[in-house]
Design a protein around this motif. Sequence first.
Motif, PDB file in Angstrom:
ATOM      1  N   ASP A  79       0.832  -1.213   0.000  1.00 24.69           N
ATOM      2  CA  ASP A  79       0.000   0.000   0.000  1.00 24.69           C
ATOM      3  C   ASP A  79       0.859   1.252   0.000  1.00 24.69           C
ATOM      4  O   ASP A  79       0.534   2.239  -0.669  1.00 24.69           O
ATOM      5  CB  ASP A  79      -0.941   0.011   1.206  1.00 24.69           C
ATOM      6  N   ALA A  80       1.943   1.221   0.759  1.00 20.33           N
ATOM      7  CA  ALA A  80       2.845   2.384   0.787  1.00 20.33           C
ATOM      8  C   ALA A  80       3.449   2.630  -0.586  1.00 20.33           C
ATOM      9  O   ALA A  80       3.581   3.780  -1.022  1.00 20.33           O
ATOM     10  CB  ALA A  80       3.946   2.173   1.825  1.00 20.33           C
ATOM     11  N   ARG A  81       3.803   1.541  -1.287  1.00 21.90           N
ATOM     12  CA  ARG A  81       4.341   1.700  -2.648  1.00 21.90           C
ATOM     13  C   ARG A  81       3.289   2.259  -3.601  1.00 21.90           C
ATOM     14  O   ARG A  81       3.566   3.128  -4.404  1.00 21.90           O
ATOM     15  CB  ARG A  81       4.822   0.346  -3.177  1.00 21.90           C
ATOM     16  N   ASN A  82       2.079   1.689  -3.518  1.00 26.50           N
ATOM     17  CA  ASN A  82       1.031   2.056  -4.466  1.00 26.50           C
ATOM     18  C   ASN A  82       0.379   3.402  -4.178  1.00 26.50           C
ATOM     19  O   ASN A  82       0.015   4.121  -5.101  1.00 26.50           O
ATOM     20  CB  ASN A  82      -0.063   0.980  -4.498  1.00 26.50           C
ATOM     21  N   TYR A  83       0.216   3.727  -2.891  1.00 30.89           N
ATOM     22  CA  TYR A  83      -0.589   4.890  -2.537  1.00 30.89           C
ATOM     23  C   TYR A  83       0.158   5.928  -1.697  1.00 30.89           C
ATOM     24  O   TYR A  83      -0.437   6.865  -1.201  1.00 30.89           O
ATOM     25  CB  TYR A  83      -1.853   4.448  -1.795  1.00 30.89           C
ATOM     26  N   GLY A  84       1.458   5.753  -1.561  1.00 30.45           N
ATOM     27  CA  GLY A  84       2.246   6.684  -0.736  1.00 30.45           C
ATOM     28  C   GLY A  84       2.227   8.111  -1.261  1.00 30.45           C
ATOM     29  O   GLY A  84       2.328   9.068  -0.501  1.00 30.45           O
ATOM     30  N   ALA A  85       2.068   8.272  -2.563  1.00 30.56           N
ATOM     31  CA  ALA A  85       2.102   9.604  -3.175  1.00 30.56           C
ATOM     32  C   ALA A  85       0.710  10.214  -3.294  1.00 30.56           C
ATOM     33  O   ALA A  85       0.539  11.244  -3.959  1.00 30.56           O
ATOM     34  CB  ALA A  85       2.747   9.511  -4.550  1.00 30.56           C
ATOM     35  N   THR A  86      -0.292   9.644  -2.649  1.00 30.23           N
ATOM     36  CA  THR A  86      -1.674  10.115  -2.797  1.00 30.23           C
ATOM     37  C   THR A  86      -1.824  11.581  -2.421  1.00 30.23           C
ATOM     38  O   THR A  86      -2.423  12.365  -3.167  1.00 30.23           O
ATOM     39  CB  THR A  86      -2.629   9.247  -1.950  1.00 30.23           C
ATOM     40  N   SER A  87      -1.290  11.962  -1.294  1.00 32.80           N
ATOM     41  CA  SER A  87      -1.422  13.356  -0.841  1.00 32.80           C
ATOM     42  C   SER A  87      -0.745  14.311  -1.822  1.00 32.80           C
ATOM     43  O   SER A  87      -1.317  15.341  -2.206  1.00 32.80           O
ATOM     44  CB  SER A  87      -0.813  13.494   0.554  1.00 32.80           C
ATOM     45  N   PHE A  88       0.453  13.960  -2.254  1.00 32.45           N
ATOM     46  CA  PHE A  88       1.169  14.792  -3.221  1.00 32.45           C
ATOM     47  C   PHE A  88       0.411  14.855  -4.548  1.00 32.45           C
ATOM     48  O   PHE A  88       0.288  15.909  -5.170  1.00 32.45           O
ATOM     49  CB  PHE A  88       2.577  14.251  -3.445  1.00 32.45           C
ATOM     50  N   LEU A  93      -2.836  17.908  -8.708  1.00 31.07           N
ATOM     51  CA  LEU A  93      -3.977  17.945  -9.631  1.00 31.07           C
ATOM     52  C   LEU A  93      -4.392  19.376  -9.963  1.00 31.07           C
ATOM     53  O   LEU A  93      -4.837  19.649 -11.084  1.00 31.07           O
ATOM     54  CB  LEU A  93      -5.178  17.189  -9.046  1.00 31.07           C
ATOM     55  N   SER A  94      -4.240  20.289  -9.024  1.00 29.39           N
ATOM     56  CA  SER A  94      -4.614  21.686  -9.302  1.00 29.39           C
ATOM     57  C   SER A  94      -3.720  22.285 -10.393  1.00 29.39           C
ATOM     58  O   SER A  94      -4.157  23.130 -11.174  1.00 29.39           O
ATOM     59  CB  SER A  94      -4.551  22.533  -8.028  1.00 29.39           C
ATOM     60  N   VAL A  95      -2.467  21.827 -10.471  1.00 33.70           N
ATOM     61  CA  VAL A  95      -1.574  22.284 -11.546  1.00 33.70           C
ATOM     62  C   VAL A  95      -2.117  21.803 -12.889  1.00 33.70           C
ATOM     63  O   VAL A  95      -2.191  22.562 -13.870  1.00 33.70           O
ATOM     64  CB  VAL A  95      -0.138  21.767 -11.317  1.00 33.70           C
ATOM     65  N   ALA A  96      -2.520  20.542 -12.954  1.00 35.10           N
ATOM     66  CA  ALA A  96      -3.106  20.002 -14.184  1.00 35.10           C
ATOM     67  C   ALA A  96      -4.384  20.752 -14.543  1.00 35.10           C
ATOM     68  O   ALA A  96      -4.621  21.065 -15.720  1.00 35.10           O
ATOM     69  CB  ALA A  96      -3.400  18.512 -14.018  1.00 35.10           C
ATOM     70  N   ASP A  97      -5.217  21.072 -13.533  1.00 33.64           N
ATOM     71  CA  ASP A  97      -6.442  21.833 -13.791  1.00 33.64           C
ATOM     72  C   ASP A  97      -6.130  23.193 -14.402  1.00 33.64           C
ATOM     73  O   ASP A  97      -6.772  23.616 -15.375  1.00 33.64           O
ATOM     74  CB  ASP A  97      -7.229  22.041 -12.489  1.00 33.64           C
ATOM     75  N   ASN A  98      -5.149  23.893 -13.835  1.00 29.62           N
ATOM     76  CA  ASN A  98      -4.810  25.234 -14.326  1.00 29.62           C
ATOM     77  C   ASN A  98      -4.236  25.191 -15.735  1.00 29.62           C
ATOM     78  O   ASN A  98      -4.570  26.045 -16.572  1.00 29.62           O
ATOM     79  CB  ASN A  98      -3.839  25.933 -13.370  1.00 29.62           C
ATOM     80  N   THR A 126       4.064  20.873 -21.663  1.00 30.39           N
ATOM     81  CA  THR A 126       4.071  20.718 -20.205  1.00 30.39           C
ATOM     82  C   THR A 126       2.905  19.834 -19.759  1.00 30.39           C
ATOM     83  O   THR A 126       3.059  18.956 -18.900  1.00 30.39           O
ATOM     84  CB  THR A 126       4.002  22.086 -19.508  1.00 30.39           C
ATOM     85  N   MET A 127       1.736  20.060 -20.370  1.00 30.35           N
ATOM     86  CA  MET A 127       0.554  19.258 -20.027  1.00 30.35           C
ATOM     87  C   MET A 127       0.771  17.793 -20.409  1.00 30.35           C
ATOM     88  O   MET A 127       0.434  16.887 -19.630  1.00 30.35           O
ATOM     89  CB  MET A 127      -0.673  19.821 -20.757  1.00 30.35           C
ATOM     90  N   ARG A 128       1.363  17.537 -21.576  1.00 28.19           N
ATOM     91  CA  ARG A 128       1.636  16.146 -21.988  1.00 28.19           C
ATOM     92  C   ARG A 128       2.630  15.472 -21.037  1.00 28.19           C
ATOM     93  O   ARG A 128       2.476  14.308 -20.680  1.00 28.19           O
ATOM     94  CB  ARG A 128       2.184  16.120 -23.420  1.00 28.19           C
ATOM     95  N   GLU A 129       3.640  16.214 -20.616  1.00 32.89           N
ATOM     96  CA  GLU A 129       4.639  15.666 -19.683  1.00 32.89           C
ATOM     97  C   GLU A 129       3.996  15.337 -18.329  1.00 32.89           C
ATOM     98  O   GLU A 129       4.287  14.296 -17.729  1.00 32.89           O
ATOM     99  CB  GLU A 129       5.786  16.665 -19.505  1.00 32.89           C
ATOM    100  N   LEU A 130       3.113  16.207 -17.866  1.00 35.12           N
ATOM    101  CA  LEU A 130       2.417  15.971 -16.605  1.00 35.12           C
ATOM    102  C   LEU A 130       1.537  14.721 -16.708  1.00 35.12           C
ATOM    103  O   LEU A 130       1.515  13.888 -15.796  1.00 35.12           O
ATOM    104  CB  LEU A 130       1.581  17.193 -16.221  1.00 35.12           C
ATOM    105  N   GLU A 131       0.830  14.561 -17.824  1.00 35.69           N
ATOM    106  CA  GLU A 131      -0.004  13.374 -18.025  1.00 35.69           C
ATOM    107  C   GLU A 131       0.857  12.103 -18.069  1.00 35.69           C
ATOM    108  O   GLU A 131       0.448  11.052 -17.577  1.00 35.69           O
ATOM    109  CB  GLU A 131      -0.823  13.522 -19.311  1.00 35.69           C
ATOM    110  N   LYS A 132       2.046  12.207 -18.653  1.00 37.23           N
ATOM    111  CA  LYS A 132       2.965  11.066 -18.708  1.00 37.23           C
ATOM    112  C   LYS A 132       3.416  10.670 -17.294  1.00 37.23           C
ATOM    113  O   LYS A 132       3.457   9.486 -16.939  1.00 37.23           O
ATOM    114  CB  LYS A 132       4.167  11.434 -19.577  1.00 37.23           C
ATOM    115  N   VAL A 133       3.729  11.660 -16.474  1.00 38.04           N
ATOM    116  CA  VAL A 133       4.133  11.397 -15.081  1.00 38.04           C
ATOM    117  C   VAL A 133       2.966  10.772 -14.310  1.00 38.04           C
ATOM    118  O   VAL A 133       3.156   9.838 -13.527  1.00 38.04           O
ATOM    119  CB  VAL A 133       4.633  12.694 -14.401  1.00 38.04           C
TER     120      VAL A 133
END
Length: 197
Positions: A79-88, A93-98, A126-133
Motif C-alpha cells: 500500500d505504501a508503494r502504491n498509494y504513498g504519493a496520494t497526498s502529493f 492535480l490543481s496544476v493540471a487543472d490550471n 508541459t501538459m503532456r509531460e504531466l499526463e505522462k508522469v
Amino acid sequence: MTDENKNEPHEKAVDDEMAREMEGVPEHLRDDGPGEEDNSLEDALANLKGDLDKAMQDVLYARAETQNVRRRLEKDVQDARNYGATSFARDILSVADNLSRALDHVPEDLRESDKAKNFIAGIEATMRELEKVFAQNGITRIAAQGMPLDPNQHQAMMEVPTDEAEPGTIVQEMQAGYMIRDRLLRPAMVGVAKKPD
C-alpha cells in the motif's frame, strides 16, 4: 543369639541404603509399595503429555500469529508503494487543472499568431509531460462526458434539463476526476442530464 537377631543388622543396613538412594527423588516418583510406582509413572506421563500438547498448541498459535503479522506488513508495504504519493498527487492535480483551463481558454486567432504559437506549444508540452508522469504513477483520468453517473467516481454538481441525453447521463464536466490505481483520488464534478420541465 537367635536367627531373628542375626538378620536385624542386615535388614537395617538395607533400609539405610534404600533411604540414601531415595534422597533427591521426587515424592511422587518414590516406590512406596507394589502398584504405586505404576500409578506414579502413569500420572507423570499423563502430565508430560498434557504439557507437550499445550506447548504444541502454543507453537501453532505463535506460528499463525507470525504469519498474520507478516501478511499485514507485506500489505502495508505494498500500500505504501502504491498509494504513498496520494497526498502529493492530490496537490498536483490543481496544476493540471490550471494548465487545462489555460489551454481551453486560448482564443483560436491567438493560436494562429506567430508570437503566441511557441508559448502555447510550451504549455501543451508541459501538459503532456504531466499526463505522462501521472500515467507512470498509476494516476488516470476518470471518464465522465457522455457516461452514466457513477456516485463512486462522479460528483453531481447540477442537473441540466435536456432532451439530447438520457436522464442521469453526464453532459458537462466542470472538473476532471482522477483515480490512483484502484482508489479514487478525486471525483469528477459534473452536470447531469434531466428531463426538461
